[in-house]
Design a protein around this motif. Structure first.
Motif, PDB file in Angstrom:
ATOM      1  N   ALA A 149      33.184 -23.831  -9.426  1.00 47.13           N
ATOM      2  CA  ALA A 149      33.959 -24.988  -8.957  1.00 47.13           C
ATOM      3  C   ALA A 149      34.609 -24.744  -7.594  1.00 47.13           C
ATOM      4  O   ALA A 149      34.995 -23.631  -7.261  1.00 47.13           O
ATOM      5  N   ASP A 150      34.715 -25.832  -6.835  1.00 50.36           N
ATOM      6  CA  ASP A 150      35.477 -25.801  -5.585  1.00 50.36           C
ATOM      7  C   ASP A 150      36.880 -26.330  -5.838  1.00 50.36           C
ATOM      8  O   ASP A 150      37.812 -26.039  -5.103  1.00 50.36           O
ATOM      9  N   LEU A 151      36.977 -27.165  -6.848  1.00 50.14           N
ATOM     10  CA  LEU A 151      38.264 -27.795  -7.172  1.00 50.14           C
ATOM     11  C   LEU A 151      38.517 -27.654  -8.669  1.00 50.14           C
ATOM     12  O   LEU A 151      37.619 -27.885  -9.479  1.00 50.14           O
ATOM     13  N   ILE A 152      39.735 -27.280  -9.004  1.00 47.80           N
ATOM     14  CA  ILE A 152      40.092 -27.136 -10.421  1.00 47.80           C
ATOM     15  C   ILE A 152      41.174 -28.152 -10.759  1.00 47.80           C
ATOM     16  O   ILE A 152      42.194 -28.237 -10.054  1.00 47.80           O
ATOM     17  N   VAL A 153      40.936 -28.908 -11.815  1.00 44.79           N
ATOM     18  CA  VAL A 153      41.944 -29.892 -12.224  1.00 44.79           C
ATOM     19  C   VAL A 153      42.787 -29.292 -13.347  1.00 44.79           C
ATOM     20  O   VAL A 153      42.264 -28.916 -14.401  1.00 44.79           O
ATOM     21  N   VAL A 154      44.073 -29.218 -13.084  1.00 42.93           N
ATOM     22  CA  VAL A 154      45.018 -28.689 -14.075  1.00 42.93           C
ATOM     23  C   VAL A 154      45.654 -29.870 -14.799  1.00 42.93           C
ATOM     24  O   VAL A 154      46.091 -30.836 -14.164  1.00 42.93           O
ATOM     25  N   SER A 155      45.689 -29.798 -16.125  1.00 44.89           N
ATOM     26  CA  SER A 155      46.341 -30.871 -16.885  1.00 44.89           C
ATOM     27  C   SER A 155      46.721 -30.308 -18.248  1.00 44.89           C
ATOM     28  O   SER A 155      46.472 -29.138 -18.540  1.00 44.89           O
TER      29      SER A 155
END
Lengths: 382, 284
Positions: free
Chosen positions: A279-285
Motif C-alpha cells: 500500500a501507498d496509503l493506509i486508512v486508519v479507523s
C-alpha cells in the motif's frame, strides 16, 4: 436462554446482548448502571440474566453511584461492570481515577453516541476516544478496546475482564450506537476454550502483606473479608496504603502503577491489518467506521489504488509501533473517525512525516464508503 | 465477647483494633470524631462479629479519615460516594458488616442523592454521620447542615440558606433505624452502633460533634462545649422529628437526641437474595 450461561454455538445477536453474554461467561456477577441510550439493552439484559446465574443487578440513582458501586463490589472479589454512554461516561471520570489509584479491576462499556452534551442520544458517535484515557484528573492509565461487530462485543467483554483482573486497572470497551444495536452472527466457543483470569486469595500471611507492594509489577489483590485488614485510599499512599505526602514515595508508587500498562503495552495492544504490504496509503479507523472503510478500500483497490487498512482494536494503549513502521517506510496515513480528529491527533504524535491526513466526520452518521473513497482519492493524489 | 456481659473492653483490646503506627491522628484538639471512632471500636468488640468481617467505608473530609486508623478492612473513597461503594460491596458479600463513617458534608450535601436512594432501597448498611455543621477539612465553608446566620468562610456576611433536619429527612424516606446523640453520649453511641449491626436494613446514626476551629462554636472552649451538650441536650425517643432540626448553635439550642426510629425491616439485599433463589429455581 433460560438459566445458566450461553451454550457454545452460533447465534444471531445484538451487539449489546452479545456483550452481556460474554461478560457472564467471563464471570461477571455484579452489574450497576443507570438508564442511558443507546446502552439500555445491556442493563435490561443484565437485570434479566444476572439473577439466573446467581449474580446481582442494581439500577442506581446515577452513573456516579453505579461506577462507585462496581468498585465496591470488585473489592469484594466479584467481577463487576457497568454500561453507559457519553454523558454517563463523563460522570464516571472521577471514580475511574479512584479505580486506578486503588488498583481495582472494573469494566465499563461505553456505547458511544453523538456529543457533546446531550448531543444525539440515538445516533452514532466516536467522540470519547480521548476521554477514555484522559477524562479523569492526574496521570493514570486505562485499557480501552474498540469492537467493530457483535462478535467482538462478545470477545472483548471476556478480554476486558481478563485484562482488568490481570493488571488491576479500569478497562473500558468503547463501542458505539451501531455496534451496540446491530444484529449479526456471534459464535460462542466451547466454554473450556475460554481462558479466564480468576481472583485467587494470595498465600502471603496478613502480617507480611502490603496492598501496594512495590516489589511487584501487579501486587496480589485481596478482597474485603479475606482477613488481611487492608486500608485503601484515593489519597497518595505508601505500600501499606497509608496516606503520604512524601514526594519520593509517591513518585515511585505512581510510576509503578503506570508501568503496569506502559511496560506491557506490546502485550495489550491489538490491531487488524489488511492489504498493507504494497500500500501507498493506509486508512486508519475503528469501531463502526471501519465497516465503511472496508468497502471504501475494496472499491479503491478495484480502481487500482494501493490502499491498505489498519484498524485499531485498542485505543489505549495506542497500537502505534506497527503503524509508525508502516508510515516511516513511506506510506501515507488517513484517519477516518466519527469525531473531529481525535485518533488523528494521536497518530500524528508518532509519525514524523507530513503525510498524515484526517477525515473528520460529525456524529450522527457514519461516513459512507463513497465519501471515504472520495477522500482516499484526494489524499492519494497528494 | 457477649453483649450480655457488658464488660468494657480493655485498652489492649482497643489498641489491637487501631493502626497505632499511624498515630497521632489528624484531628484537632477538642474535635469529637475520635470519641465516635472509639465508640465504634467498642461496639465492634461487643458485636460478636469478628473484626475480619467488619468493613468501614468513608468519603472525604475530617470524619472520613476515621477508617484509616482502624485495623479492619477500610476503604477511603471519593467525596460523597461512600454509600454506593458500601452498597456494591454489601450486595456481593452479604456476610460482611459494612459501615459508612463520614461527615455531614460528605453524606448529606455532596452525597445527598446516594443517602436518600440507599434509604429508599433499604440497603443493608450502617451509616454513622458525624455532624459538625461545617466543612472542616477545607477550612470551614457552609454545608447542608450549617445553621442559618452562621458566619463561615463562604458566608462571611451570614448564612442565608436553610438547614437540613437530617433525622427527619432520613426517617421520612423510611429508614428502619434512626438515632442521634452528641459526642458526650458515649455509652449511648456504643449501644446504638451495636444495635445497628443487628438490623437488616438501612441504619442511621447522627452524632453531633464539636468543631471549635471552624464554626460559630469557636467562641467556646472544648469544656464549655461539652457542658453545652450536657445542659442543652434532651433525650426524647419519641420526639416529633419535625422539631429536632438544629437551626442555631448557641445557649438557646436544644439538642434533641435519642433512638427515634427502630422498626422491623427487610433489606434490599435480603429481598434480592430471595429473588435470585426464585429465579434460579426457574420462576419468573
Amino acid at each position: 436462554m433460560k438459566n445458566g450461561l450461553l451454550k457454545p454455538g452460533d447465534y444471531f445477536l445484538r451487539g449489546n446482548y452479545a456483550f452481556v453474554e460474554g461478560a457472564l461467561l467471563a464471570g461477571c456477577r455484579f452489574f450497576a448502571g443507570y438508564p442511558i441510550t443507546p446502552s439500555n439493552e445491556i442493563s435490561a439484559m443484565m437485570a434479566r440474566r444476572l439473577p439466573q446465574v446467581g449474580g446481582a443487578f442494581i439500577q442506581f440513582e446515577d452513573e456516579i453511584a453505579s461506577v462507585v458501586a462496581i468498585i465496591g463490589a470488585a473489592n469484594g472479589g466479584v467481577k463487576s461492570m457497568t454500561a453507559t454512554s457519553g454523558p454517563g461516561f463523563s460522570l464516571m471520570q472521577e471514580a475511574i481515577g479512584l479505580a486506578f489509584m486503588i488498583e481495582t479491576p472494573i469494566v465499563i462499556v461505553d456505547v458511544q453516541r453523538g456529543g457533546p452534551s446531550t448531543g444525539l442520544p440515538t445516533q452514532v458517535g466516536q467522540g470519547d476516544f480521548i476521554q477514555a484515557n484522559f477524562g479523569s484528573h492526574g496521570d493514570y492509565e486505562t485499557v480501552v478496546y474498540l469492537p467493530n461487530s457483535p462478535q467482538e462485543m462478545f470477545d472483548m467483554a471476556i478480554k476486558a475482564f481478563n485484562t482488568a483482573w490481570r493488571y488491576r486497572v479500569p478497562v473500558i470497551v468503547l463501542a458505539d450506537q451501531m455496534i451496540g444495536q446491530m444484529i449479526e452472527k456471534v459464535s460462542v466457543p466451547s466454554h473450556d476454550e475460554i481462558e479466564l483470569v480468576e481472583y485467587e486469595k494470595p498465600e502471603i500471611p496478613p502480617e507480611e502483606f502490603l496492598p501496594f507492594d512495590l516489589r511487584y509489577e501487579v501486587p496480589p489483590f485481596v478482597a474485603a473479608g479475606d482477613g488481611y485488614r487492608i486500608h485503601l485510599t484515593g489519597l497518595a499512599h505508601d505500600e501499606r496504603g497509608y496516606p503520604t505526602t512524601d514526594h519520593e514515595t509517591y513518585s515511585k508508587m505512581l510510576l509503578r502503577k503506570l508501568r503496569k500498562i506502559w511496560d506491557n503495552a506490546d502485550e495489550i495492544v491489538e490491531w487488524e491489518e489488511r492489504l498493507t504490504e504494497d500500500a501507498d496509503l493506509i486508512v486508519v479507523s475503528y469501531g463502526i467506521t471501519s465497516r465503511s472503510v472496508y468497502k471504501a478500500v475494496s472499491d479503491a483497490r478495484e480502481k487500482g489504488l494501493k490502499v491498505g487498512i489498519y484498524r485499531l482494536k485498542t485505543a489505549w494503549p495506542f497500537p502505534y509501533k506497527r503503524l509508525k513502521e508502516l508510515a516511516m517506510e513511506g506510506r501515507n496515513i488517513l484517519v477516518v473517525e466519527v469525531n473531529m480528529g481525535q485518533a488523528y491527533r494521536v497518530a500524528r504524535q508518532y509519525i514524523s512525516h507530513e503525510g498524515v491526513y484526517s477525515m473528520p466526520w460529525a456524529p450522527g452518521r457514519v461516513p459512507p464508503p463513497e465519501a471515504i473513497l472520495k477522500k482516499i482519492e484526494e489524499v492519494y493524489k497528494a | 465477647m457477649s453483649e450480655a456481659k457488658l464488660i468494657r473492653p480493655s485498652i489492649d483490646e482497643i489498641k489491637a483494633l487501631l493502626r497505632v503506627e499511624r498515630l497521632p491522628h489528624i484531628w484537632c484538639p477538642s474535635c469529637g470524631i475520635g470519641i465516635v471512632a472509639k465508640a465504634y471500636v467498642e461496639a465492634l468488640l461487643r458485636s460478636g462479629i469478628p473484626p475480619e468481617k467488619h468493613v468501614l467505608v468513608s468519603g472525604i473530609g475530617c470524619s472520613s479519615r476515621m477508617p484509616g486508623y482502624i485495623k479492619i478492612d477500610g476503604y477511603h473513597v471519593i467525596h460523597g460516594r461512600a454509600i454506593p461503594f458500601a452498597v456494591g460491596l454489601k450486595t456481593v458479600r452479604p456476610e460482611l458488616e459494612v459501615t459508612v463513617f463520614a461527615g455531614d458534608g460528605d453524606l448529606s450535601t455532596i452525597g445527598g442523592n446516594h443517602l436518600i436512594h440507599a434509604i429508599r432501597r433499604n440497603d443493608d448498611i450502617n451509616v454513622i454521620m458525624i455532624n459538625n455543621f461545617t466543612y472542616g477539612m477545607t477550612g470551614g465553608q457552609y454545608g447542608g447542615t450549617t445553621p442559618e446566620g452562621s458566619r463561615t468562610l463562604t458566608s462571611p456576611y451570614g448564612h442565608i440558606e436553610g438547614t437540613f433536619n437530617v433525622p427527619l429527612l432520613v426517617a421520612s424516606i423510611g429508614a428502619p433505624y434512626v438515632a442521634r446523640w452528641t459526642v458526650l453520649h458515649y455509652r449511648q453511641i456504643v449501644d446504638t452502633i451495636v444495635e445497628m449491626f443487628k438490623v437488616d436494613g438501612f441504619t442511621f446514626l447522627e452524632v453531633i460533634s464539636p468543631c471549635i476551629i471552624y464554626t460559630d462554636m469557636n467562641r467556646r472552649d472544648a469544656i464549655s462545649l461539652m457542658r453545652m451538650f450536657k445542659n442543652q441536650s434532651e433525650i426524647d425517643h419519641t420526639a416529633d422529628l419535625r422539631n429536632v432540626g438544629i437551626e442555631r448553635l448557641d445557649e438557646e439550642t436544644r439538642f434533641i437526641v435519642g433512638k427515634f426510629v427502630h422498626r422491623p425491616s427487610e433489606s434490599y439485599q435480603t429481598k434480592y437474595r430471595k429473588l435470585v433463589e426464585r429465579v434460579m429455581k426457574g420462576g419468573e
